[in-house]
Design a protein around this motif. Structure first.
Motif, PDB file in Angstrom:
ATOM      1  N   MET A   1       1.299  -4.536  -4.767  1.00 20.62           N
ATOM      2  CA  MET A   1       2.123  -3.307  -5.425  1.00 20.62           C
ATOM      3  C   MET A   1       1.018  -3.389  -6.697  1.00 20.62           C
ATOM      4  O   MET A   1       0.934  -1.520  -6.480  1.00 20.62           O
ATOM      5  CB  MET A   1       3.147  -3.673  -5.722  1.00 20.62           C
ATOM      6  N   ARG A   2       1.240  -3.544  -7.040  1.00 19.27           N
ATOM      7  CA  ARG A   2       0.641  -3.565  -8.832  1.00 19.27           C
ATOM      8  C   ARG A   2      -1.116  -2.786  -8.065  1.00 19.27           C
ATOM      9  O   ARG A   2      -1.254  -2.197  -9.051  1.00 19.27           O
ATOM     10  CB  ARG A   2       0.849  -4.038  -9.852  1.00 19.27           C
ATOM     11  N   ILE A   3      -1.499  -3.888  -7.621  1.00 10.13           N
ATOM     12  CA  ILE A   3      -2.636  -3.139  -7.774  1.00 10.13           C
ATOM     13  C   ILE A   3      -3.277  -2.311  -7.016  1.00 10.13           C
ATOM     14  O   ILE A   3      -3.966  -1.417  -6.539  1.00 10.13           O
ATOM     15  CB  ILE A   3      -3.699  -4.405  -6.535  1.00 10.13           C
ATOM     16  N   VAL A   7      -4.951   0.967  -7.921  1.00  6.21           N
ATOM     17  CA  VAL A   7      -6.664   1.846  -6.955  1.00  6.21           C
ATOM     18  C   VAL A   7      -6.362   2.890  -6.932  1.00  6.21           C
ATOM     19  O   VAL A   7      -7.260   4.344  -7.161  1.00  6.21           O
ATOM     20  CB  VAL A   7      -6.415   1.090  -5.881  1.00  6.21           C
ATOM     21  N   VAL A   8      -4.967   3.164  -6.596  1.00  9.20           N
ATOM     22  CA  VAL A   8      -3.841   4.659  -5.687  1.00  9.20           C
ATOM     23  C   VAL A   8      -4.597   5.751  -7.785  1.00  9.20           C
ATOM     24  O   VAL A   8      -5.276   6.946  -7.339  1.00  9.20           O
ATOM     25  CB  VAL A   8      -2.903   5.077  -5.696  1.00  9.20           C
ATOM     26  N   PHE A   9      -4.287   5.366  -8.482  1.00 14.54           N
ATOM     27  CA  PHE A   9      -4.266   5.934  -9.241  1.00 14.54           C
ATOM     28  C   PHE A   9      -5.523   5.941 -10.289  1.00 14.54           C
ATOM     29  O   PHE A   9      -5.898   7.170 -10.834  1.00 14.54           O
ATOM     30  CB  PHE A   9      -3.247   5.419 -10.566  1.00 14.54           C
ATOM     31  N   LEU A  10      -6.538   5.348 -10.038  1.00 14.01           N
ATOM     32  CA  LEU A  10      -8.081   5.101 -10.534  1.00 14.01           C
ATOM     33  C   LEU A  10      -8.584   6.559  -9.256  1.00 14.01           C
ATOM     34  O   LEU A  10      -9.847   7.029  -9.829  1.00 14.01           O
ATOM     35  CB  LEU A  10      -8.743   4.544 -10.976  1.00 14.01           C
ATOM     36  N   THR A  11      -8.420   6.182  -8.252  1.00 14.66           N
ATOM     37  CA  THR A  11      -9.050   7.389  -7.223  1.00 14.66           C
ATOM     38  C   THR A  11      -9.478   7.878  -7.808  1.00 14.66           C
ATOM     39  O   THR A  11     -10.535   9.194  -7.644  1.00 14.66           O
ATOM     40  CB  THR A  11      -8.352   7.659  -5.382  1.00 14.66           C
ATOM     41  N   PRO A  12      -8.677   9.402  -8.341  1.00 14.86           N
ATOM     42  CA  PRO A  12      -9.327  10.630  -9.099  1.00 14.86           C
ATOM     43  C   PRO A  12     -10.133  10.783 -10.116  1.00 14.86           C
ATOM     44  O   PRO A  12     -11.506  11.511  -9.665  1.00 14.86           O
ATOM     45  CB  PRO A  12      -8.106  11.571  -9.521  1.00 14.86           C
ATOM     46  N   PHE A  13     -10.124   9.206 -10.647  1.00 11.37           N
ATOM     47  CA  PHE A  13     -11.185   9.813 -11.515  1.00 11.37           C
ATOM     48  C   PHE A  13     -12.512   9.131 -11.385  1.00 11.37           C
ATOM     49  O   PHE A  13     -13.722   9.264 -10.730  1.00 11.37           O
ATOM     50  CB  PHE A  13     -10.251   8.201 -12.517  1.00 11.37           C
ATOM     51  N   PHE A  14     -12.454   8.140 -10.236  1.00  7.86           N
ATOM     52  CA  PHE A  14     -13.770   7.639  -9.408  1.00  7.86           C
ATOM     53  C   PHE A  14     -14.003   8.861  -9.173  1.00  7.86           C
ATOM     54  O   PHE A  14     -15.691   8.652  -8.866  1.00  7.86           O
ATOM     55  CB  PHE A  14     -13.330   6.501  -8.672  1.00  7.86           C
ATOM     56  N   ILE A  15     -13.460   9.497  -8.557  1.00  8.61           N
ATOM     57  CA  ILE A  15     -14.221  11.093  -7.269  1.00  8.61           C
ATOM     58  C   ILE A  15     -14.762  11.555  -8.289  1.00  8.61           C
ATOM     59  O   ILE A  15     -15.843  11.869  -8.296  1.00  8.61           O
ATOM     60  CB  ILE A  15     -12.840  11.732  -6.794  1.00  8.61           C
ATOM     61  N   ALA A  16     -13.990  12.071  -9.489  1.00  3.06           N
ATOM     62  CA  ALA A  16     -14.817  12.589 -10.341  1.00  3.06           C
ATOM     63  C   ALA A  16     -15.879  12.312 -10.682  1.00  3.06           C
ATOM     64  O   ALA A  16     -16.679  12.935 -10.804  1.00  3.06           O
ATOM     65  CB  ALA A  16     -13.799  13.193 -11.261  1.00  3.06           C
ATOM     66  N   LEU A  17     -16.355  11.259 -11.676  1.00  2.00           N
ATOM     67  CA  LEU A  17     -17.036  10.041 -11.310  1.00  2.00           C
ATOM     68  C   LEU A  17     -18.607  10.656 -10.770  1.00  2.00           C
ATOM     69  O   LEU A  17     -19.524  11.330 -10.956  1.00  2.00           O
ATOM     70  CB  LEU A  17     -17.240   9.043 -11.776  1.00  2.00           C
ATOM     71  N   PHE A  57      14.690   5.126  -1.810  1.00  2.00           N
ATOM     72  CA  PHE A  57      13.691   5.054  -0.557  1.00  2.00           C
ATOM     73  C   PHE A  57      12.371   4.120  -1.113  1.00  2.00           C
ATOM     74  O   PHE A  57      12.337   3.233  -0.237  1.00  2.00           O
ATOM     75  CB  PHE A  57      13.746   6.335  -0.181  1.00  2.00           C
ATOM     76  N   ILE A  58      12.426   4.444  -1.823  1.00  2.00           N
ATOM     77  CA  ILE A  58      11.065   2.810  -2.739  1.00  2.00           C
ATOM     78  C   ILE A  58      11.043   3.122  -3.953  1.00  2.00           C
ATOM     79  O   ILE A  58      11.433   4.035  -5.043  1.00  2.00           O
ATOM     80  CB  ILE A  58       9.856   3.990  -1.696  1.00  2.00           C
ATOM     81  N   ASN A  59      11.750   1.674  -4.395  1.00  2.00           N
ATOM     82  CA  ASN A  59      12.016   1.581  -5.484  1.00  2.00           C
ATOM     83  C   ASN A  59      10.498   0.464  -6.438  1.00  2.00           C
ATOM     84  O   ASN A  59      10.113   0.081  -6.308  1.00  2.00           O
ATOM     85  CB  ASN A  59      12.832   0.309  -5.636  1.00  2.00           C
ATOM     86  N   LEU A  60      10.614   1.994  -7.517  1.00  2.00           N
ATOM     87  CA  LEU A  60       9.068   1.558  -8.508  1.00  2.00           C
ATOM     88  C   LEU A  60       9.125   1.951  -9.717  1.00  2.00           C
ATOM     89  O   LEU A  60       8.732   1.883 -10.619  1.00  2.00           O
ATOM     90  CB  LEU A  60       7.785   2.963  -8.075  1.00  2.00           C
ATOM     91  N   MET A  61      10.682   1.543 -10.025  1.00  2.00           N
ATOM     92  CA  MET A  61      11.265   1.964 -11.648  1.00  2.00           C
ATOM     93  C   MET A  61      10.780   0.422 -12.015  1.00  2.00           C
ATOM     94  O   MET A  61       9.472   0.839 -13.285  1.00  2.00           O
ATOM     95  CB  MET A  61      12.820   1.550 -10.972  1.00  2.00           C
ATOM     96  N   LYS A  62      10.237  -0.938 -11.564  1.00  2.00           N
ATOM     97  CA  LYS A  62       9.420  -1.247 -12.765  1.00  2.00           C
ATOM     98  C   LYS A  62       8.024  -1.032 -13.203  1.00  2.00           C
ATOM     99  O   LYS A  62       7.083  -1.297 -13.861  1.00  2.00           O
ATOM    100  CB  LYS A  62       9.757  -3.094 -12.202  1.00  2.00           C
ATOM    101  N   TYR A  63       7.541  -0.527 -12.213  1.00  2.00           N
ATOM    102  CA  TYR A  63       6.292  -0.062 -11.990  1.00  2.00           C
ATOM    103  C   TYR A  63       5.784   1.597 -12.626  1.00  2.00           C
ATOM    104  O   TYR A  63       4.994   2.141 -13.449  1.00  2.00           O
ATOM    105  CB  TYR A  63       5.876   0.116 -11.043  1.00  2.00           C
TER     106      TYR A  63
END
Lengths: 183, 319
Positions: A1-3, A7-17, A57-63
């Motif tokens: 999940m962490r990985i 990936v999801v949150f770094l994708t915009p950065f790589f698209i911009a680069l 619905f989806i627990n992301l609290m620890k992230y």
């Protein structure tokens, strides 16, 4: 999940680069970086506050901390763009803008709140400072005003974003009210 | 003895390519294209920059200020044309809905004879020339464009306004079928039709042109086809696109952006690095295609030609 989240949150950065340095199809790079980093930071930061709303619905609290820090990362890119590319380290330019332009000093205030939140997000400091982390809401209000002021005029899509922000706020207010009632 | 003084951008009549030669050259290019492709650097350049083959005949600008031109690709891929979208890079893909066939311009107000002129008539009547101008947007970006057009003063002389006319007012076409943002009614980004105006002396200045093309070919739709205004010492929003109406009036008209927010946009909109916009600093500009910024010049670098128009005015108030 962490990985996956990484990936999801770094994708915009790589698209911009990719579009800035590989395809080089960006005609106005300074504006592009402002828009891209601003939009992504705003979306991520709003996402951190709806995590508690959607935990059934989806627990992301620890992230939540990690996601918040990603928001801070894009906000940093936004500021770096201002200081390095837009102002070119011209101190006069930066100070003048910070003093005279509400649009810029509101954004700067929002950013300083984020800096404080990021610095106090380590486990030890968070225990001590977590009650101050409510200032994120103030930061989000400032960011929204900053976003509206940045537009020459609001178009239909931007009105839609503001509508969504309104909906999130209403849900958030209901949640806070419920908490009080329980107490 | 009366003689005509040559302007700094004018070139000698002898240097102008004659029509027959010009057409011959085009035939030559068509015939020889296949054999030239491999060796002709020019074709590689054209392909790289996607410049369409020139279809306009015009006097070339000698570019005495040695301005570095922006590429055709840059000029035609970054456009403010709110009738389509506020997204500058998307205008290009959306502009196809603009129909410029049978384009007409209505002329009314304080004029000897109100009329409707066809765009074709205009193209026949006024010889074209190239003007390489700096173009500066109020948002802080800038470019250098080789416009093709003719002086607005020539059209004004032809239209014969009455002496009571103090301002010339322009309007962009209003057609909800062609312009998606106009069809949104109260949800549209700004109010339409787009209106811009100049004081008569500004309109008569020799720098003010009506442009019908750039880089030798007809005006691309996203850049305001078929005919638009260019006032190089003012911010870009003054240079109204796709003109469909011209009126001569005696009172200062309310321009679109002034109407939208009069604290931020004045009537004059002169490029002025010393008068800041409430949100964007105007001291510097980013030339499209460059990573770093450069200083903005007073009146966008045309101070010598236009400063006299504003003598005695307080430019911090009349911005």
């Amino acid at each position: 999940m962490r990985i996956f989240l990484f990936v999801v949150f770094l994708t915009p950065f790589f698209i911009a680069l990719y579009s800035l340095f590989i395809t080089q199809n960006v005609i106005d790079p300074i504006k592009y970086i402002y828009t891209f980093s601003g939009v992504v930071a705003t979306v991520i930061l709003f996402f951190t506050i709806i995590i508690s709303l959607m935990k059934r619905f989806i627990n992301l609290m620890k992230y939540r901390r990690m996601i918040g820090l990603f928001g801070f990362f894009y906000a940093c890119l936004h500021i770096i763009n201002f200081v390095v590319l837009d102002a070119q380290f011209d101190v006069d330019f930066i100070i003048n803008n910070l003093i005279k332009k509400p649009f810029i000093y509101l954004g700067a205030m929002a950013f300083f709140i984020l800096v404080f939140l990021a610095l106090t997000s380590t486990k030890r400091l968070f225990r001590k400072y977590n009650k101050y982390h409510k200032t994120l809401y103030l930061s989000l209000v400032l960011i929204t005003i900053h976003f509206i002021l940045a537009q020459k005029s609001l178009d239909i899509y931007q009105i839609f974003y503001i509508f969504i922000i309104g909906v999130i706020s209403i849900f958030k207010l209901i949640q806070i009210k419920n908490l009080f009632n329980r107490n | 003895m009366k003689y005509i003084k040559t302007k700094q951008w004018q070139i000698k009549e002898s240097e102008v390519t004659s029509k027959t030669l010009f057409n011959k050259r085009r035939d030559f290019i068509k015939l020889g294209a296949a054999s030239l492709v491999s060796s002709g650097a020019i074709f590689e350049l054209l392909a790289k920059d996607k410049i369409p083959l020139a279809n306009l005949q015009y006097k070339k600008d000698k570019n005495e200020n040695n301005l570095t031109l922006n590429s055709y690709e840059q000029i035609t891929s970054h456009n403010n044309f709110y009738e389509f979208t506020t997204n500058q890079s998307k205008v290009k893909d959306m502009a196809h809905t603009l129909d410029i066939s049978n384009w007409k311009i209505k002329v009314d107000g304080l004029v000897e004879k109100p009329m409707v002129i066809d765009f074709e008539t205009i193209m026949k009547k006024f010889p074209l020339e190239e003007r390489i101008y700096r173009f500066r947007c109020v948002e802080g970006w800038a470019m250098v464009v080789p416009w093709i057009g003719f002086e607005l003063s020539k059209l004004i002389k032809y239209l014969k306004p009455l002496s009571s006319a103090k301002y010339i007012k322009f309007e962009t076409l209003y057609d909800e079928k062609m312009f998606p943002d106009q069809a949104r009614g109260i949800l549209s980004t700004i109010s339409y039709p787009y209106v811009e105006a100049l004081r008569m002396d500004e309109a008569m200045n020799e720098l003010t042109i009506l442009a019908v093309g750039l880089y030798g070919s007809s005006m691309p739709k996203q850049n305001g086809a078929p005919i638009r205004l260019i006032v190089p010492w003012k911010y870009g929003f003054k240079s109204i696109k796709s003109i469909s109406k011209i009126s001569f009036v005696d009172k200062q008209p309310l321009n679109s952006w002034q109407k939208e927010n009069k604290n931020e946009y004045g009537f004059y909109a002169n490029v002025n690095p010393y008068v800041d916009h409430p949100r964007w600093s105007q001291s510097k500009e980013r030339v499209l295609g460059k990573f770093f910024k450069q200083r903005t010049l007073m009146f966008n670098g045309y101070e010598k030609q236009v400063a006299s128009l504003y003598k005695g005015m307080d430019l911090t108030k009349d911005f």
